[in-house]
Design a protein around this motif. Structure first.
Motif, PDB file in Angstrom:
ATOM      1  N   VAL A 168      53.639  26.595  44.784  1.00 34.06           N
ATOM      2  CA  VAL A 168      52.831  27.710  45.295  1.00 34.06           C
ATOM      3  C   VAL A 168      52.294  28.557  44.131  1.00 34.06           C
ATOM      4  O   VAL A 168      51.093  28.795  44.034  1.00 34.06           O
ATOM      5  N   PHE A 169      53.201  28.947  43.240  1.00 34.10           N
ATOM      6  CA  PHE A 169      52.771  29.694  42.051  1.00 34.10           C
ATOM      7  C   PHE A 169      52.898  28.738  40.872  1.00 34.10           C
ATOM      8  O   PHE A 169      53.899  28.752  40.162  1.00 34.10           O
ATOM      9  N   SER A 170      51.904  27.908  40.722  1.00 33.94           N
ATOM     10  CA  SER A 170      51.970  26.837  39.729  1.00 33.94           C
ATOM     11  C   SER A 170      52.321  27.380  38.345  1.00 33.94           C
ATOM     12  O   SER A 170      51.672  28.289  37.845  1.00 33.94           O
ATOM     13  N   GLY A 171      53.374  26.821  37.772  1.00 31.56           N
ATOM     14  CA  GLY A 171      53.789  27.231  36.432  1.00 31.56           C
ATOM     15  C   GLY A 171      54.435  28.603  36.409  1.00 31.56           C
ATOM     16  O   GLY A 171      54.484  29.265  35.381  1.00 31.56           O
ATOM     17  N   GLY A 172      54.940  29.040  37.544  1.00 34.15           N
ATOM     18  CA  GLY A 172      55.633  30.327  37.581  1.00 34.15           C
ATOM     19  C   GLY A 172      54.717  31.519  37.384  1.00 34.15           C
ATOM     20  O   GLY A 172      55.143  32.570  36.929  1.00 34.15           O
ATOM     21  N   ASN A 173      53.427  31.328  37.725  1.00 34.99           N
ATOM     22  CA  ASN A 173      52.466  32.413  37.535  1.00 34.99           C
ATOM     23  C   ASN A 173      52.411  33.283  38.791  1.00 34.99           C
ATOM     24  O   ASN A 173      51.555  33.110  39.662  1.00 34.99           O
ATOM     25  N   PHE A 174      53.335  34.213  38.880  1.00 39.00           N
ATOM     26  CA  PHE A 174      53.446  35.050  40.073  1.00 39.00           C
ATOM     27  C   PHE A 174      52.490  36.241  39.962  1.00 39.00           C
ATOM     28  O   PHE A 174      52.863  37.298  39.462  1.00 39.00           O
ATOM     29  N   SER A 175      51.260  36.043  40.377  1.00 32.37           N
ATOM     30  CA  SER A 175      50.306  37.154  40.299  1.00 32.37           C
ATOM     31  C   SER A 175      49.328  37.070  41.476  1.00 32.37           C
ATOM     32  O   SER A 175      49.286  36.071  42.191  1.00 32.37           O
ATOM     33  N   ILE A 176      48.540  38.109  41.643  1.00 34.44           N
ATOM     34  CA  ILE A 176      47.560  38.130  42.732  1.00 34.44           C
ATOM     35  C   ILE A 176      46.280  37.484  42.231  1.00 34.44           C
ATOM     36  O   ILE A 176      45.715  37.891  41.222  1.00 34.44           O
ATOM     37  N   SER A 177      45.845  36.448  42.924  1.00 35.21           N
ATOM     38  CA  SER A 177      44.638  35.732  42.497  1.00 35.21           C
ATOM     39  C   SER A 177      43.455  36.087  43.407  1.00 35.21           C
ATOM     40  O   SER A 177      43.622  36.707  44.467  1.00 35.21           O
ATOM     41  N   LEU A 178      42.268  35.663  42.976  1.00 37.33           N
ATOM     42  CA  LEU A 178      41.050  36.031  43.722  1.00 37.33           C
ATOM     43  C   LEU A 178      41.072  35.535  45.165  1.00 37.33           C
ATOM     44  O   LEU A 178      40.594  36.209  46.080  1.00 37.33           O
ATOM     45  N   ASP A 179      41.591  34.323  45.368  1.00 38.69           N
ATOM     46  CA  ASP A 179      41.587  33.787  46.744  1.00 38.69           C
ATOM     47  C   ASP A 179      42.475  34.617  47.668  1.00 38.69           C
ATOM     48  O   ASP A 179      42.215  34.722  48.869  1.00 38.69           O
ATOM     49  N   MET A 180      43.522  35.226  47.081  1.00 42.46           N
ATOM     50  CA  MET A 180      44.381  36.089  47.903  1.00 42.46           C
ATOM     51  C   MET A 180      43.623  37.355  48.303  1.00 42.46           C
ATOM     52  O   MET A 180      43.756  37.844  49.426  1.00 42.46           O
TER      53      MET A 180
END
Lengths: 377, 365
Positions: free
Chosen positions: B261-273
């Motif tokens: 879900v958070f590929s590579g442990g990138n836990f952030s808010i992305s544009l699609d969200m």
């Protein structure tokens, strides 16, 4: 649509659905029957001066291809995690670990980890923790391989160089202080430091025999004259950690003609392989008798030794002439020498040719990550 | 931390999100309605809109791709029997629950509490799925079943890909001309801006026009971000929210949250969200100004539909992977095999569930 039209439509739709499902069932069946007989991995050689990867077919020993890597020139240690299908590339002397997709070899991201990290590192048995040393901060760093976050940073002694692990004990060689640091991984602390006569360099542990092997440098100056050696610590961990009542005794040693570099223990724990870069030699040592039983001539400046997952062949990277020597471990002879890119450093064994439909040790993980979920839908 | 590649991208994301929301709400653009109404009543109102949307997106994305948009914007997952099964579960869930991934969002924006419950149940489905991923779905579902390499005809053709939608459109025109059914094309060509009035805007819009608009917005989204999807960013919102409840460490230890879900442990808010949030907001705005917004209580006898249907949708979208939007809309527009296979499973699920739900009155097909 009339009733006849409905019927025709439904028959066509059912046929199409049946065909697709039939194709998928048949394909799945064929895939699993073929993949069981297929080769499961390739030997992947990392040439870190030319910035390329040479892929070798480990059955016929042919070079399959050479792929460019998007890295700057330097010395890199490659470490493949089969559980998570991850590839760590450590740029020696830098402060970050590069995380690559093992199939595409693209850099996915970087992990800032410490100053002047050494290119050698090891995984624990479950490949959940990665051990790496930071020379400038004199520390052993434990990295969670799932989250790629630092779990612990343990201070050792001056200028740590390499690390080995046996059960829940890590042993670090510290070159400047000429010591070995023994670390209890669960307690996350150094429990003992042992001083040696000369600089300890590379270190490896046996698979099932509680032995630890350390290569030490040759010293020849006005004050001291100490030959290059391989030190063998037998059962020492049990003694140090109080798991047996033996008195601490001096380790066994093998005197060498020149400073050793790469060390590897065969899967059956019978032999230790050692490269001597200055003499272009690979030594095969009997672990029981501590005698050199065979000397093989390699290419120029033999560097690291990696043994394939089946334990049959050892790959020695010859950094001086851009070749790799492949050795049949049982016969103790060189099978072939292959040309690589410039500066072959070390060899990792995994299924890099995933698209060929072959299975590999990493297939399960690759499917998940390679499925390109990205959580996309 | 919000991660976006510039203010322009963020502004476009907000506009596209609101645009999607307005279009979905005005066209009542729901895949469940489109497929269920066709099976049950032979009603093609939304189905034609859906097809027009897919073809428009195919044309738009192939032009964008020919003009240099990166192929990383395509979402082309591997496929296998897992897609059929996942699509089937999702299809059953959306008929039982009463709305697809996108339909749920616009109805939530209209104030239907049923669809909020459906949405929450789907989110609960993601959480349960993630906890079962490493012990069940990974070794016993994806590993043996998801074995074929993903393929998209549009992506593989590169610059010549634009010829494919042109050929499809020409074939459709010739076919409709032969059948003397060019009405829907005439409808689109008759459309002119001067005929737009407040009354027109407030009433429901023709699903074919909406489908066309969806295709245009999906193309814009393809240029700005990548493949249009709903349940993916939804799952990421769930992950971030969940991390506030059980702690980030627990999520990092879970291979599904951390590596998938958070590929590579990138836990952030992305544009699609962000786009997803504005989609709900867009449908709310649209419903509010059209007089369609009203808080509607959930009917007691429909609670189980929302809970079970939502859970099935949550599980199905993770198993496939993907929902109706990423597979049937975007996937078919990319001529992606996984999109086609998942859509087939989805249609099969819809067909069976519709027959079961309408067993007392019977279905037209």
């Amino acid at each position: 649509m009339s009733k006849t039209g409905n019927k025709k439509f439904l028959i066509r739709a059912a046929l199409l659905t049946g065909l697709v499902i039939g194709f998928l069932i048949g394909g799945t069946f064929i895939y699993h029957s073929i993949s069981n007989e297929s080769n499961t991995y390739e030997a992947v050689i990392f040439n870190t001066i030319s910035g390329t990867v040479t892929i070798v077919d480990p059955i016929n020993f042919n070079i399959v291809t050479e792929i460019p890597l998007e890295i700057s020139s330097g010395q890199y240690g490659a470490h493949f995690n089969s559980k998570l299908n991850k590839l760590y590339l450590i740029h020696h002397g830098q402060s970050e670990i590069l995380v690559l997709n093992p199939q595409t070899l693209e850099i996915k991201y970087k992990i800032p980890i410490g100053e002047n990290i050494q290119h050698a590192g090891i995984f624990d048995e479950k490949e959940e923790v990665f051990f790496v040393v930071s020379r400038d901060t004199n520390s052993l760093i434990l990295l969670n391989t799932t989250s790629d976050r630092i779990i612990s940073e343990i201070r050792v002694q001056e200028a740590p160089h390499h690390v080995a692990r046996y059960d829940d004990i890590a042993v670090v060689t510290n070159t400047k202080s000429r010591t070995l640091s023994f670390i209890d991984i669960n307690e996350e602390k150094v429990v003992k430091n042992i001083r040696l006569k000369s600089e300890p360099l590379m270190i490896v542990s046996g698979h099932n025999n509680k032995k630890i092997f350390i290569g030490t440098a040759e010293v020849d100056d006005k004050i001291r004259k100490i030959p290059a050696r391989i030190l063998v610590l037998d059962d020492i961990l049990d003694r140090i950690f109080g798991r047996a009542n033996f008195r601490f005794v001096e380790p066994g040693e093998i005197i060498l003609e020149s400073t050793p570099h790469g060390l590897a223990v065969t899967k059956d724990d019978k032999n230790l392989l050692v490269t001597i870069p200055e003499m272009n030699k690979l030594l095969i040592i009997d672990v029981k008798t501590l005698e050199i039983i065979k000397e093989l001539e390699t290419g120029k400046s033999p560097h690291n030794i990696d043994i394939d997952p089946e334990g049959k062949f050892a790959y020695v990277t010859n950094s001086g002439d851009a070749t790799v020597s492949i050795i049949d471990i049982q016969k103790m002879e060189i099978v072939t020498v292959l040309e690589t890119g410039n500066g072959p450093h070390n060899v990792q064994f995994f299924n890099i040719m995933g698209e060929s439909g072959k299975s590999g040790p990493n297939t399960e993980a690759r499917k998940v990550i390679g499925a390109n979920f990205n959580c996309g839908g | 931390m919000i991660e976006y590649s510039g203010l322009l991208s963020l502004i476009l994301t907000i506009i596209i999100g609101i645009g999607f929301g307005v279009l979905l709400q005005k066209g009542r653009f729901c895949f469940t309605s489109a497929l269920r109404d066709y099976v049950a009543f032979k009603d093609t109102r939304v189905l034609y809109g859906l097809l027009i949307g897919i073809i428009t997106m195919m044309l738009g994305t192939s032009i964008a791709y020919s003009l240099g948009v990166s192929n990383s914007h395509f979402w082309i997952p591997n496929y296998g029997l897992s897609n059929i099964i996942g699509g089937f579960v999702f299809g059953i869930g959306m008929v039982y629950g009463g709305g697809c991934a996108s339909g749920t969002l616009y109805r939530a924006g209209e104030g239907y509490l049923h669809y909020w419950l459906l949405l929450i149940s789907a989110c609960a489905g993601y959480v349960i799925f993630a906890s079962l991923f490493s012990i069940f779905f990974f070794p016993y579902f994806f590993t043996p079943l998801q074995i074929f390499e993903g393929f998209s005809l549009i992506e593989s053709l590169g610059q010549t890909s634009v010829l494919v939608p042109i050929l499809i459109i020409l074939s459709c025109v010739l076919y409709l001309k032969k059948k003397q059914q060019l009405g829907l094309i005439t409808n689109i060509s008759k459309f002119n801006i001067s005929s737009i009035s407040i009354n027109n805007l407030q009433s429901a819009w023709d699903a074919k026009i909406v489908g066309f608009g969806m295709g245009i917005f999906a193309t814009l989204w393809f240029i700005v971000w990548g493949t249009l999807s709903v349940t993916g960013p939804q799952a990421r919102w769930v992950g971030l929210t969940y991390s506030n409840i059980i702690g980030m460490e627990a999520l990092q230890e879970n291979i599904y949250w951390n590596n998938v879900v958070f590929s590579g442990g990138n836990f952030s808010i992305s544009l699609d969200m962000i786009m997803l949030l504005f989609l709900i907001f867009g449908s709310f705005i649209s419903a509010y100004f059209s007089g369609d917004f009203k808080i509607r209580m959930i009917k007691k006898n429909r609670v189980q539909n929302a809970i079970i249907g939502g859970m099935l949708m949550g599980f199905g979208s993770r198993m496939a992977p993907g929902c109706n939007i990423s597979n049937t809309f975007s996937g078919l527009a990319f001529l992606s095999v996984s999109g086609f296979v998942t859509s087939l499973g989805l249609v099969l699920g819809v067909y069976i569930a519709t027959h079961w739900m309408f067993r007392k009155v019977g279905c037209a097909i």
